[in-house]
Scaffold this motif. Structure first.
Motif, PDB file in Angstrom:
ATOM      1  N   LYS A  40       0.840  -1.197   0.000  1.00  0.00           N
ATOM      2  CA  LYS A  40       0.000   0.000   0.000  1.00  0.00           C
ATOM      3  C   LYS A  40       0.874   1.246   0.000  1.00  0.00           C
ATOM      4  O   LYS A  40       1.900   1.295   0.668  1.00  0.00           O
ATOM      5  CB  LYS A  40      -0.915   0.016   1.212  1.00  0.00           C
ATOM      6  CG  LYS A  40      -2.006  -1.024   1.152  1.00  0.00           C
ATOM      7  CD  LYS A  40      -2.942  -0.901   2.315  1.00  0.00           C
ATOM      8  CE  LYS A  40      -4.032  -1.965   2.210  1.00  0.00           C
ATOM      9  NZ  LYS A  40      -4.975  -1.867   3.322  1.00  0.00           N
ATOM     10  N   VAL A  41       0.425   2.229  -0.750  1.00  0.00           N
ATOM     11  CA  VAL A  41       1.111   3.513  -0.840  1.00  0.00           C
ATOM     12  C   VAL A  41       0.062   4.594  -0.617  1.00  0.00           C
ATOM     13  O   VAL A  41      -0.901   4.684  -1.377  1.00  0.00           O
ATOM     14  CB  VAL A  41       1.772   3.701  -2.228  1.00  0.00           C
ATOM     15  CG1 VAL A  41       2.395   5.069  -2.354  1.00  0.00           C
ATOM     16  CG2 VAL A  41       2.780   2.605  -2.503  1.00  0.00           C
ATOM     17  N   ASN A  42       0.239   5.393   0.429  1.00  0.00           N
ATOM     18  CA  ASN A  42      -0.686   6.496   0.663  1.00  0.00           C
ATOM     19  C   ASN A  42      -0.261   7.653  -0.237  1.00  0.00           C
ATOM     20  O   ASN A  42       0.868   8.137  -0.144  1.00  0.00           O
ATOM     21  CB  ASN A  42      -0.675   6.913   2.133  1.00  0.00           C
ATOM     22  CG  ASN A  42      -1.681   8.003   2.395  1.00  0.00           C
ATOM     23  OD1 ASN A  42      -1.445   9.160   2.065  1.00  0.00           O
ATOM     24  ND2 ASN A  42      -2.806   7.636   2.980  1.00  0.00           N
ATOM     25  N   ILE A  43      -1.153   8.080  -1.096  1.00  0.00           N
ATOM     26  CA  ILE A  43      -0.815   9.088  -2.099  1.00  0.00           C
ATOM     27  C   ILE A  43      -0.408  10.415  -1.462  1.00  0.00           C
ATOM     28  O   ILE A  43       0.539  11.062  -1.905  1.00  0.00           O
ATOM     29  CB  ILE A  43      -1.965   9.273  -3.132  1.00  0.00           C
ATOM     30  CG1 ILE A  43      -1.511  10.092  -4.334  1.00  0.00           C
ATOM     31  CG2 ILE A  43      -3.208   9.846  -2.511  1.00  0.00           C
ATOM     32  CD1 ILE A  43      -0.637   9.360  -5.290  1.00  0.00           C
ATOM     33  N   ALA A  44      -1.072  10.821  -0.398  1.00  0.00           N
ATOM     34  CA  ALA A  44      -0.720  12.073   0.278  1.00  0.00           C
ATOM     35  C   ALA A  44       0.671  11.975   0.904  1.00  0.00           C
ATOM     36  O   ALA A  44       1.468  12.922   0.824  1.00  0.00           O
ATOM     37  CB  ALA A  44      -1.763  12.427   1.329  1.00  0.00           C
ATOM     38  N   ASP A  45       0.979  10.841   1.512  1.00  0.00           N
ATOM     39  CA  ASP A  45       2.301  10.642   2.114  1.00  0.00           C
ATOM     40  C   ASP A  45       3.387  10.575   1.040  1.00  0.00           C
ATOM     41  O   ASP A  45       4.476  11.117   1.220  1.00  0.00           O
ATOM     42  CB  ASP A  45       2.334   9.358   2.945  1.00  0.00           C
ATOM     43  CG  ASP A  45       1.470   9.440   4.199  1.00  0.00           C
ATOM     44  OD1 ASP A  45       1.069  10.563   4.587  1.00  0.00           O
ATOM     45  OD2 ASP A  45       1.184   8.372   4.770  1.00  0.00           O
ATOM     46  N   LEU A  46       3.098   9.894  -0.071  1.00  0.00           N
ATOM     47  CA  LEU A  46       4.071   9.743  -1.149  1.00  0.00           C
ATOM     48  C   LEU A  46       4.508  11.101  -1.696  1.00  0.00           C
ATOM     49  O   LEU A  46       5.679  11.322  -1.984  1.00  0.00           O
ATOM     50  CB  LEU A  46       3.488   8.879  -2.274  1.00  0.00           C
ATOM     51  CG  LEU A  46       4.367   8.643  -3.497  1.00  0.00           C
ATOM     52  CD1 LEU A  46       5.619   7.851  -3.118  1.00  0.00           C
ATOM     53  CD2 LEU A  46       3.577   7.891  -4.573  1.00  0.00           C
ATOM     54  N   PHE A  47       3.561  12.021  -1.822  1.00  0.00           N
ATOM     55  CA  PHE A  47       3.855  13.326  -2.404  1.00  0.00           C
ATOM     56  C   PHE A  47       4.175  14.406  -1.376  1.00  0.00           C
ATOM     57  O   PHE A  47       4.462  15.534  -1.753  1.00  0.00           O
ATOM     58  CB  PHE A  47       2.704  13.763  -3.316  1.00  0.00           C
ATOM     59  CG  PHE A  47       2.764  13.134  -4.670  1.00  0.00           C
ATOM     60  CD1 PHE A  47       3.401  13.772  -5.721  1.00  0.00           C
ATOM     61  CD2 PHE A  47       2.204  11.887  -4.892  1.00  0.00           C
ATOM     62  CE1 PHE A  47       3.472  13.180  -6.976  1.00  0.00           C
ATOM     63  CE2 PHE A  47       2.273  11.286  -6.141  1.00  0.00           C
ATOM     64  CZ  PHE A  47       2.912  11.934  -7.182  1.00  0.00           C
ATOM     65  N   ALA A  48       4.149  14.071  -0.092  1.00  0.00           N
ATOM     66  CA  ALA A  48       4.423  15.060   0.959  1.00  0.00           C
ATOM     67  C   ALA A  48       5.804  15.678   0.759  1.00  0.00           C
ATOM     68  O   ALA A  48       6.803  14.978   0.609  1.00  0.00           O
ATOM     69  CB  ALA A  48       4.332  14.406   2.332  1.00  0.00           C
ATOM     70  N   GLY A  49       5.842  17.005   0.714  1.00  0.00           N
ATOM     71  CA  GLY A  49       7.098  17.723   0.584  1.00  0.00           C
ATOM     72  C   GLY A  49       7.757  17.632  -0.769  1.00  0.00           C
ATOM     73  O   GLY A  49       8.909  18.031  -0.929  1.00  0.00           O
ATOM     74  N   LYS A  50       7.042  17.116  -1.758  1.00  0.00           N
ATOM     75  CA  LYS A  50       7.624  16.927  -3.090  1.00  0.00           C
ATOM     76  C   LYS A  50       6.846  17.691  -4.145  1.00  0.00           C
ATOM     77  O   LYS A  50       5.664  17.953  -4.005  1.00  0.00           O
ATOM     78  CB  LYS A  50       7.612  15.442  -3.459  1.00  0.00           C
ATOM     79  CG  LYS A  50       8.487  14.599  -2.587  1.00  0.00           C
ATOM     80  CD  LYS A  50       8.463  13.158  -3.054  1.00  0.00           C
ATOM     81  CE  LYS A  50       9.348  12.322  -2.179  1.00  0.00           C
ATOM     82  NZ  LYS A  50       8.602  11.480  -1.284  1.00  0.00           N
ATOM     83  N   LYS A  51       7.546  17.978  -5.224  1.00  0.00           N
ATOM     84  CA  LYS A  51       6.902  18.496  -6.423  1.00  0.00           C
ATOM     85  C   LYS A  51       6.720  17.294  -7.337  1.00  0.00           C
ATOM     86  O   LYS A  51       7.688  16.579  -7.629  1.00  0.00           O
ATOM     87  CB  LYS A  51       7.767  19.553  -7.094  1.00  0.00           C
ATOM     88  CG  LYS A  51       7.113  20.172  -8.315  1.00  0.00           C
ATOM     89  CD  LYS A  51       7.967  21.301  -8.863  1.00  0.00           C
ATOM     90  CE  LYS A  51       7.302  21.953 -10.048  1.00  0.00           C
ATOM     91  NZ  LYS A  51       8.148  23.027 -10.603  1.00  0.00           N
ATOM     92  N   GLY A  52       5.495  17.039  -7.743  1.00  0.00           N
ATOM     93  CA  GLY A  52       5.257  15.863  -8.556  1.00  0.00           C
ATOM     94  C   GLY A  52       4.079  16.003  -9.486  1.00  0.00           C
ATOM     95  O   GLY A  52       3.243  16.891  -9.337  1.00  0.00           O
ATOM     96  N   ILE A  53       4.038  15.110 -10.441  1.00  0.00           N
ATOM     97  CA  ILE A  53       2.929  15.038 -11.393  1.00  0.00           C
ATOM     98  C   ILE A  53       2.181  13.745 -11.147  1.00  0.00           C
ATOM     99  O   ILE A  53       2.781  12.675 -11.008  1.00  0.00           O
ATOM    100  CB  ILE A  53       3.435  15.067 -12.846  1.00  0.00           C
ATOM    101  CG1 ILE A  53       4.070  16.425 -13.147  1.00  0.00           C
ATOM    102  CG2 ILE A  53       2.295  14.774 -13.827  1.00  0.00           C
ATOM    103  CD1 ILE A  53       4.701  16.515 -14.513  1.00  0.00           C
ATOM    104  N   LYS A  81      11.859  16.296 -15.402  1.00  0.00           N
ATOM    105  CA  LYS A  81      12.814  16.304 -14.294  1.00  0.00           C
ATOM    106  C   LYS A  81      13.622  17.603 -14.281  1.00  0.00           C
ATOM    107  O   LYS A  81      13.890  18.158 -13.218  1.00  0.00           O
ATOM    108  CB  LYS A  81      13.756  15.096 -14.379  1.00  0.00           C
ATOM    109  CG  LYS A  81      13.077  13.763 -14.113  1.00  0.00           C
ATOM    110  CD  LYS A  81      12.470  13.678 -12.741  1.00  0.00           C
ATOM    111  CE  LYS A  81      13.535  13.389 -11.710  1.00  0.00           C
ATOM    112  NZ  LYS A  81      13.021  13.119 -10.369  1.00  0.00           N
ATOM    113  N   THR A  82      13.992  18.098 -15.458  1.00  0.00           N
ATOM    114  CA  THR A  82      14.727  19.357 -15.554  1.00  0.00           C
ATOM    115  C   THR A  82      13.900  20.517 -15.007  1.00  0.00           C
ATOM    116  O   THR A  82      14.450  21.476 -14.474  1.00  0.00           O
ATOM    117  CB  THR A  82      15.134  19.631 -17.022  1.00  0.00           C
ATOM    118  OG1 THR A  82      15.979  18.564 -17.458  1.00  0.00           O
ATOM    119  CG2 THR A  82      15.876  20.941 -17.179  1.00  0.00           C
ATOM    120  N   ALA A  83      12.587  20.423 -15.100  1.00  0.00           N
ATOM    121  CA  ALA A  83      11.690  21.459 -14.586  1.00  0.00           C
ATOM    122  C   ALA A  83      11.540  21.378 -13.064  1.00  0.00           C
ATOM    123  O   ALA A  83      10.793  22.153 -12.467  1.00  0.00           O
ATOM    124  CB  ALA A  83      10.322  21.349 -15.255  1.00  0.00           C
ATOM    125  N   GLY A  84      12.235  20.434 -12.432  1.00  0.00           N
ATOM    126  CA  GLY A  84      12.219  20.359 -10.972  1.00  0.00           C
ATOM    127  C   GLY A  84      11.216  19.402 -10.375  1.00  0.00           C
ATOM    128  O   GLY A  84      10.979  19.428  -9.169  1.00  0.00           O
TER     129      GLY A  84
END
Length: 158
Positions: A40-53, A81-84
């Motif tokens: 299981k992967v919690n989507i909110a936890d996975l993206f916490a503190g990150k910039k992602g698509i 990735k170059t866009a951060g």
């Protein structure tokens, strides 16, 4: 993605529609599956503190998703990735084994996280469900793309 389009729109050949999720909102805390049903992967936890698509598609191995949608993000990976961007995730209402196999077929390992929304919980939480019971057997996801930046949803210009 063309410049000026907000990430909160469904990209469709027939119409653009708005998601329930809005710019400035936080991701809902929903568990998804990766690789197999036991992971299981919690989507909110996975993206916490990150910039992602996060991008959603109606189904793994469906013609449009396999020929255009997933390969598009893979071919633009270096630009993204170059866009951060720290993290890219593909979400579909499929089981974890199917998502893993689809990712393997397209050689996305280390680039795109393939997440299964088996019960459409995340898809429904962001208002992107689409009843494709007759064609694909159940409720699926509309096509969408959104960017998450350190806790909230932001516009995506690509």
């Amino acid at each position: 993605m063309s410049s000026g389009r907000l990430c909160l729109q469904l990209f469709s050949t027939s119409t653009l529609r708005r998601m329930a999720l809005k710019i400035g909102d936080k991701l809902p805390s929903v568990d998804l599956h990766e690789g197999n049903p036991g992971v299981k992967v919690n989507i909110a936890d996975l993206f916490a503190g990150k910039k992602g698509i996060i991008f959603g598609v109606p189904g793994a191995f469906t013609p449009g998703c396999s020929k255009t949608h997933l390969p598009g993000y893979l071919s633009d990976y270096d630009k993204i990735k170059t866009a951060g961007v720290d993290l890219i995730a593909c979400i579909s209402v499929n089981d974890a084994f199917v998502m893993a196999a689809w990712g393997d077929e397209h050689k996305v390992s280390g680039k795109i996280r393939m997440l299964a929304d088996t019960t459409a919980s995340f898809t429904k939480a962001i208002g992107m469900e689409l009843d494709l019971t007759e064609a694909l057997g159940n409720v699926r996801s509309k096509r969408y793309a959104l960017i998450h930046s350190v806790g909230t949803i932001k516009p995506l210009f690509w």
